[in-house]
Design an enzyme around this catalytic site. Sequence first.
Site, PDB file in Angstrom:
ATOM      1  N   LYS A  73       0.937  -1.297  -0.103  1.00 24.05           N
ATOM      2  CA  LYS A  73       0.058   0.185  -0.150  1.00 24.05           C
ATOM      3  C   LYS A  73       0.917   1.290   0.029  1.00 24.05           C
ATOM      4  O   LYS A  73       1.935   1.125   0.587  1.00 24.05           O
ATOM      5  CB  LYS A  73      -0.827  -0.043   1.343  1.00 24.05           C
ATOM      6  CG  LYS A  73      -1.964   0.794   1.167  1.00 24.05           C
ATOM      7  CD  LYS A  73      -3.357   0.160   0.312  1.00 24.05           C
ATOM      8  CE  LYS A  73      -4.469   0.962   0.286  1.00 24.05           C
ATOM      9  NZ  LYS A  73      -5.592   0.188   0.059  1.00 24.05           N
ATOM     10  N   GLY A 174     -25.204   2.160   3.182  1.00 23.63           N
ATOM     11  CA  GLY A 174     -24.592   2.842   2.214  1.00 23.63           C
ATOM     12  C   GLY A 174     -24.956   2.570   0.816  1.00 23.63           C
ATOM     13  O   GLY A 174     -24.752   1.347   0.450  1.00 23.63           O
ATOM     14  N   GLY A 176     -23.536   3.843  -2.116  1.00 21.71           N
ATOM     15  CA  GLY A 176     -22.755   4.334  -3.159  1.00 21.71           C
ATOM     16  C   GLY A 176     -22.336   3.455  -4.271  1.00 21.71           C
ATOM     17  O   GLY A 176     -23.309   2.608  -4.617  1.00 21.71           O
ATOM     18  N   VAL A 178     -20.895   0.747  -4.920  1.00 28.72           N
ATOM     19  CA  VAL A 178     -21.307  -0.886  -4.669  1.00 28.72           C
ATOM     20  C   VAL A 178     -22.625  -1.042  -3.947  1.00 28.72           C
ATOM     21  O   VAL A 178     -23.288  -1.836  -4.481  1.00 28.72           O
ATOM     22  CB  VAL A 178     -20.454  -1.352  -3.703  1.00 28.72           C
ATOM     23  CG1 VAL A 178     -20.577  -2.920  -3.417  1.00 28.72           C
ATOM     24  CG2 VAL A 178     -18.786  -1.314  -3.989  1.00 28.72           C
ATOM     25  N   GLY A 179     -22.975  -0.256  -3.047  1.00 34.11           N
ATOM     26  CA  GLY A 179     -24.454  -0.435  -2.231  1.00 34.11           C
ATOM     27  C   GLY A 179     -25.521  -0.607  -3.238  1.00 34.11           C
ATOM     28  O   GLY A 179     -26.398  -1.316  -3.096  1.00 34.11           O
TER      29      GLY A 179
HETATM   30  P1  NAI Z   1     -19.032   5.022  -2.138  1.00 34.21           P
HETATM   31  O1  NAI Z   1     -18.345   6.101  -1.536  1.00 34.21           O
HETATM   32  O2  NAI Z   1     -19.413   5.126  -3.624  1.00 34.21           O
HETATM   33  O3  NAI Z   1     -20.289   4.968  -1.416  1.00 34.21           O
HETATM   34  C1  NAI Z   1     -20.498   4.903   0.105  1.00 34.21           C
HETATM   35  C2  NAI Z   1     -21.628   5.511   0.396  1.00 34.21           C
HETATM   36  O4  NAI Z   1     -21.951   5.266   1.871  1.00 34.21           O
HETATM   37  C3  NAI Z   1     -22.061   6.756   0.072  1.00 34.21           C
HETATM   38  O5  NAI Z   1     -23.262   6.927  -0.644  1.00 34.21           O
HETATM   39  C4  NAI Z   1     -22.147   7.578   1.338  1.00 34.21           C
HETATM   40  O6  NAI Z   1     -23.194   8.562   1.313  1.00 34.21           O
HETATM   41  C5  NAI Z   1     -22.660   6.641   2.339  1.00 34.21           C
HETATM   42  N1  NAI Z   1     -22.460   6.743   3.750  1.00 34.21           N
HETATM   43  C6  NAI Z   1     -21.336   7.394   4.251  1.00 34.21           C
HETATM   44  N2  NAI Z   1     -21.343   7.334   5.627  1.00 34.21           N
HETATM   45  C7  NAI Z   1     -22.650   6.650   5.959  1.00 34.21           C
HETATM   46  C8  NAI Z   1     -23.389   6.353   7.215  1.00 34.21           C
HETATM   47  N3  NAI Z   1     -22.807   6.822   8.294  1.00 34.21           N
HETATM   48  N4  NAI Z   1     -24.416   5.695   7.030  1.00 34.21           N
HETATM   49  C9  NAI Z   1     -25.134   5.446   5.811  1.00 34.21           C
HETATM   50  N5  NAI Z   1     -24.359   5.559   4.727  1.00 34.21           N
HETATM   51  C10 NAI Z   1     -23.204   6.304   4.677  1.00 34.21           C
HETATM   52  O7  NAI Z   1     -18.160   3.881  -1.816  1.00 34.21           O
HETATM   53  P2  NAI Z   1     -18.240   2.378  -2.678  1.00 34.21           P
HETATM   54  O8  NAI Z   1     -17.269   2.502  -3.831  1.00 34.21           O
HETATM   55  O9  NAI Z   1     -19.705   2.150  -2.927  1.00 34.21           O
HETATM   56  O10 NAI Z   1     -17.660   1.520  -1.520  1.00 34.21           O
HETATM   57  C11 NAI Z   1     -18.270   1.119  -0.429  1.00 34.21           C
HETATM   58  C12 NAI Z   1     -17.429   0.569   0.866  1.00 34.21           C
HETATM   59  O11 NAI Z   1     -17.092  -0.861   0.065  1.00 34.21           O
HETATM   60  C13 NAI Z   1     -16.156   1.271   1.073  1.00 34.21           C
HETATM   61  O12 NAI Z   1     -15.890   0.897   2.532  1.00 34.21           O
HETATM   62  C14 NAI Z   1     -15.089   0.716   0.243  1.00 34.21           C
HETATM   63  O13 NAI Z   1     -13.852   0.803   0.761  1.00 34.21           O
HETATM   64  C15 NAI Z   1     -15.564  -0.800   0.097  1.00 34.21           C
HETATM   65  N6  NAI Z   1     -14.995  -1.397  -1.071  1.00 34.21           N
HETATM   66  C16 NAI Z   1     -15.225  -0.978  -2.260  1.00 34.21           C
HETATM   67  C17 NAI Z   1     -15.025  -1.632  -3.480  1.00 34.21           C
HETATM   68  C18 NAI Z   1     -15.136  -1.053  -4.843  1.00 34.21           C
HETATM   69  O14 NAI Z   1     -14.992  -1.781  -5.855  1.00 34.21           O
HETATM   70  N7  NAI Z   1     -15.876   0.180  -4.942  1.00 34.21           N
HETATM   71  C19 NAI Z   1     -14.059  -2.695  -3.420  1.00 34.21           C
HETATM   72  C20 NAI Z   1     -13.874  -3.025  -2.069  1.00 34.21           C
HETATM   73  C21 NAI Z   1     -14.295  -2.499  -1.092  1.00 34.21           C
END
Ligand code: NAI
Length: 351
Positions: A73, A174, A176, A178-179
């Site tokens: 990293k 969440g 975002g 992925v979610g």
């Molecule tokens: P993202 O930043 O697109 O989405 C995160 C979402 O969580 C946002 O909509 C945000 O508003 C929401 N959020 C933040 N704080 C919150 C809370 N207290 N309560 C409810 N919602 C909240 O991130 P992404 O890419 O969707 O990743 C999500 C998670 O998965 C992260 O922890 C990331 O490290 C992990 N991850 C993502 C990967 C990827 O391919 N994008 C791969 C492996 C892990």
Amino acid sequence: MRPSEPQFHAFSDDDAGVRGVIAIDSLALGPAAGGCRLWHYPDRAAAERDAALLARGMSYKNAMADLPFGGGKAVLMAPLGADRRAAFRAFGRAVEALNGRYVTAEDVGTTTADMRAVREETRHVAGLPHDPASACAGGDPSPWTALGVFHSMEVAVRHRLGAELAEVTVAVQGLGSVGRRLCGLLADAGARLIVADISEARVAEMAALHGALPCAPEQIHAADAHVYAPCALGGALTLDVVERLNAAVVCGAANNQLAEPKVDAALASRDVLYAPDYVVNSGGIINVAAEYLGESTLDVEHRVQAIAPRLDALFVRARTEGVAPGAMADRIAAQRIAQAQPVRARAAVPA
Ligand code: NAI
């Protein structure tokens, strides 16, 4: 069961306005792969501690995903100088100096455009802009991450509840990249959804698209659901959250879900089945690794489809050996690393 202490490669370039450190945790399975994080740190020691922890996580994640990569990293200490491209080019030179022993990509605080600047100095980088029409792997890793989590959840629900996704309610925290994709897959499979996000617009979108029930962000872990899917930030599972959890299964995309290691055992003692985060969310790194290796989208699909059977086997072994799933995952990953024949650092580097 540490294979070795991490090696730190500190770098700084005052003219380019960048300083940071690259941590290489393990080269046993191949070049150390892991993203580049841009974050505020009080001092270099704090940056090194974070880099070491994150690099160890990458060793385990890559080993469990069966990728020909070790773990590493990079962390850059914010703020950067005014010329961001110059800063990332300087970082690229630090990566190049390691001669293929470390492969970088984007992470928290860094972007595709930053990686393009890194690419001007080194080819040991992935997460570059990608042509969606191409059969080569690359581009947004989130759909692959969501797919891996979805199939993992199918397995976890069968193990713990003897049910199919169409029979259960999933609380997704969440919405975002992925979610929201996970919600789409779950809705298609017939699962009922309860969703929370700090963005009301994202919650409204999932309600409109999939009939998801909105929930307050601070209540989502206690929602009346069979599955809790943390897909926001790390540390979602504290001892306090475990006490208030209604779900029988935890399976989500977020990295570092366990706020502290003993949460793993606390979940097990409450008979909550925890699907270890780095096992189920490896679709993203699989896609990034395939891009670097010049593999195809089909290769990515095959590797991502292997995640759920791997989780299945992990659950069986954890139950047989009486070990919590998180500890079981760590044990398997450490064994894979320890048993690997040391490979030459450049073995997995494409020509
Ligand atoms: P993202 O930043 O697109 O989405 C995160 C979402 O969580 C946002 O909509 C945000 O508003 C929401 N959020 C933040 N704080 C919150 C809370 N207290 N309560 C409810 N919602 C909240 O991130 P992404 O890419 O969707 O990743 C999500 C998670 O998965 C992260 O922890 C990331 O490290 C992990 N991850 C993502 C990967 C990827 O391919 N994008 C791969 C492996 C892990």
